[in-house]
Structures are given as structure tokens and as C-alpha cells.
Design a protein around this motif. Structure first.
Motif, PDB file in Angstrom:
ATOM      1  N   THR A  91       0.812  -1.224   0.000  1.00  0.00           N
ATOM      2  CA  THR A  91       0.000   0.000   0.000  1.00  0.00           C
ATOM      3  C   THR A  91       0.842   1.269   0.000  1.00  0.00           C
ATOM      4  OG1 THR A  91      -0.144   0.061   2.425  1.00  0.00           O
ATOM      5  CG2 THR A  91      -1.838  -1.192   1.251  1.00  0.00           C
ATOM      6  N   ALA A 105       0.705   3.635  -3.289  1.00  0.00           N
ATOM      7  CA  ALA A 105      -0.562   4.361  -3.401  1.00  0.00           C
ATOM      8  C   ALA A 105      -0.635   5.504  -2.397  1.00  0.00           C
ATOM      9  CB  ALA A 105      -1.733   3.399  -3.212  1.00  0.00           C
ATOM     10  N   TRP A 106      -0.129   5.245  -1.177  1.00  0.00           N
ATOM     11  CA  TRP A 106      -0.158   6.317  -0.179  1.00  0.00           C
ATOM     12  C   TRP A 106       0.779   7.453  -0.566  1.00  0.00           C
ATOM     13  CZ3 TRP A 106       3.316   8.742   3.030  1.00  0.00           C
ATOM     14  CH2 TRP A 106       2.765   9.609   3.983  1.00  0.00           C
ATOM     15  N   HIS A 132       1.544   8.374  -3.581  1.00  0.00           N
ATOM     16  CA  HIS A 132       0.861   9.129  -4.643  1.00  0.00           C
ATOM     17  C   HIS A 132      -0.181  10.061  -4.045  1.00  0.00           C
ATOM     18  CE1 HIS A 132      -0.935   9.950  -8.588  1.00  0.00           C
ATOM     19  NE2 HIS A 132      -2.105   9.834  -7.970  1.00  0.00           N
TER      20      HIS A 132
END
Length: 332
Positions: A298, A301-302, A304
Motif C-alpha cells: 500500500t 498508493a499512499w 501518490h
């Protein structure tokens, strides 16, 4: 410039004074025309006689003397107690036998009325800085997070369940520590953040050795270059990886000037220290992860979200990417 409720502007004062001095009008007649008192008309006329048109400008309303002003020796005592002992206005007022309102006024005037503005180590006012453009300085550091046993750890589960999960994970991996205790391990997150834009880059590794740190730096510089950012300087702490000759040679090869913080002064690298706290709250401990691998997947995504969507308080509520004005998408 005159204040909002002033009856006369500098131009109107000049006209009033010229009527009295140059044309011989009486103070009363000139005052009536400009709807002010004769005393006011006389004041501006006298200034015109003595200074000419330059005398029509506003002057400071500050008194020539302030008999009730706190004496300098009292100010020094107040500041000394604030810096050395972190006392509040009421405590300082009790020690110095003076009103708390006076102490608070002195602290406000000296810009140390909030303890958050004072360095905890030296007691000096904080000096914040920001480099003028992206790439002028990047911060690098390593933060550590404990790995997560299969099924979750103690952050979200009770101690009995987390210990059971740790034993099951150790049985699967075969990793044990002292006294045969389960060894879950540690995740070393190597982080890079641009001083001006706060754009962040991070990688997860199993160590913090120089070779690993150098690889992260090389990839981070390339990633920043893809975003139109040319790296000029890098700031690190005094960790062994950053003091090595290999790190020095890598910086030279990349054309980057390496700077280190003063020993025992993490505040100098405060931007990346604050980023680590944001990362812990927003990613590492944000929710229940049932394994280390689940948490690791994850992170991109974090990052980004942090770079492109998260409102940053130091940037006026805008995400870091908005400070990269040289991105091609910004000119479409």
C-alpha cells in the motif's frame, strides 16, 4: 497613508493650509469648508508654515516617552525564565511580582509567547527555512517500523492475540531471537523529501547500510529528474551510511553537494522528521494490516496520495506536486 476614518487626506490638508497661509482665510472659515475643527485647521496651517508640503504627511502616533514601559532588565529576566525553564506568564509573574498581562505582552513582543516557537534544546526561537526552488535541497533519512505478524500486531489487536500471531509467524519463518522469542524483524523505510515542494520518495528495505542508502539516493534523484527537478544538495544526519566514503563518492558522481546536520540536532532535518510522523499516522499505523507484505504493497498508493492529493499545511493547503511548476501537464 491616512487611516480609514481620517477627515483629511494629505492632499486635503495641503489645500486647507494653503487657504489659510497663502490666501489669508481664517481658521474658522477654512475649518468649516473642510468640515473639521478650527484647532485642526490651525495645526495643519502651522505645519505648512514650518515644513511646507512635506509637513502634510502622516506622523507616527507613538509617544516620545513611555514611562510605564517595562524596563529592559525586567524584560531580560522574563525572557531568561521563559527560555531556561519554559514557564508560562502566570508562573513568571508570580516569581517576578508583576502582572501576568505584562509578562504576556513582553513574551508576545519578543515572539516567544508560544512554546512551539522555542527550540527545546537551546531555548532559542525557532528559525524556519525553505529553499527557493525544487531540487535546491533534498532531505534523506531512514525510519524504522516493526514488521507485522501474520494476522495483525498489537497496534490493533490485544496483546494475547498479537503474541499468538507472532509465534505462528516465527514457526512459519523459523526466525527466533533471544530466549527463543519470535523475531518478526524490522522494516527500514528510506525516505527522501524535497525541501521546497515537500515531494516525497520512499523505499522499504531490510537494512540501512551505505550500499542500500546509495541505491535509494540514485533512484530518488532519477525519479525527481523525471518530474523536472534537478538535485543540487542533499542533507542527512550523521548516520554511519551517510558518513561513509561510498556515500561521499556517490554524491560526487551524481554532482550533488552533501551536507550533514549538527550532531544531536534533528531539528535541522525537521521536514523529513515530520514526514515520518505523517507516514506513521497515514500509512504504517492507519489501519489493520494482516501481514507486512500487505502493508508494503500500500506504500506506493499512499505516496501518490501524499504527493498529488493530500493538502499540506506548510504549502497553503495544496499538495506538494503543485509546487513543481515545470511539469509539462501544468502548461497544457
Amino acid at each position: 497613508m491616512s487611516h480609514a476614518n481620517a477627515a483629511l487626506t494629505p492632499r486635503a490638508r495641503l489645500r486647507l493650509a494653503q487657504l489659510v497661509v497663502d490666501r489669508g482665510w481664517s481658521y474658522t472659515a477654512a475649518a468649516k469648508m473642510f468640515m473639521v475643527s478650527p484647532r485642526t485647521a490651525r495645526k495643519w496651517s502651522d505645519r505648512y508654515r514650518g515644513e511646507g508640503p512635506a509637513g502634510m504627511a502622516d506622523r507616527s502616533s507613538r509617544p516620545m516617552t513611555s514611562p510605564a514601559k517595562t524596563p529592559p532588565h525586567a524584560v531580560r529576566r522574563i525572557v531568561r525564565l521563559r527560555w531556561r525553564h519554559r514557564l508560562g506568564p502566570i508562573q513568571i509573574a508570580g516569581l517576578l511580582a508583576m502582572p501576568a498581562s505584562t509578562v504576556h505582552a513582553v513574551l508576545t513582543r519578543c515572539r516567544i509567547n508560544r512554546l512551539s516557537r522555542i527550540d527545546r534544546v537551546t531555548g532559542e526561537p525557532l528559525r524556519r527555512y525553505e529553499h527557493p526552488h525544487p531540487g535546491s535541497l533534498i532531505h534523506v533519512d531512514v525510519t524504522k517500523f516493526a514488521n507485522i505478524p501474520d494476522g495483525g500486531g498489537h497496534k490493533f489487536l490485544d496483546r494475547r492475540a498479537s503474541k499468538s500471531n507472532a509465534r505462528a509467524t516465527a514457526h512459519r519463518t523459523g526466525k527466533r531471537g533471544n530466549n527463543y522469542r519470535p523475531a518478526i524483524g524490522t522494516a527500514y523505510v528510506h525516505t527522501v523529501i524535497d525541501d521546497h515542494s515537500r515531494l516525497a520518495y520512499a523505499e522499504i528495505h531490510s537494512d540501512e547500510k551505505a550500499a542500500t542508502a546509495i541505491g535509494v539516493l540514485q533512484r530518488a534523484v532519477a525519479w525527481l529528474a523525471d518530474h523536472g527537478v534537478a538535485t543540487e544538495r542533499v542533507l542527512s544526519d550523521n548516520g554511519s551510511a551517510y558518513k561513509s566514503h561510498a556515500w561521499r563518492d556517490a554524491c560526487t558522481e551524481l554532482g550533488i553537494t552533501h551536507k550533514r546536520t549538527r550532531p544531536y540536532r534533528p531539528q535541522t532535518n525537521g521536514k523529513i522528521e515530520r514526514f515520518h510522523r505523517t507516514m506513521a499516522e497515514g500509512w504504517a499505523y492507519a489501519r489493520l494490516y494482516e501481514s507486512t507484505e500487505q502493508r508494503n504493497t500500500t506504500l506506493p498508493a499512499w505516496l501518490h496520495f501524499y504527493n498529488h492529493h493530500r493538502a499540506h499545511s506548510a504549502l497553503g493547503g495544496r499538495p506538494p506536486v503543485t509546487r513543481l511548476t515545470n511539469l509539462p501537464v501544468h502548461h497544457n
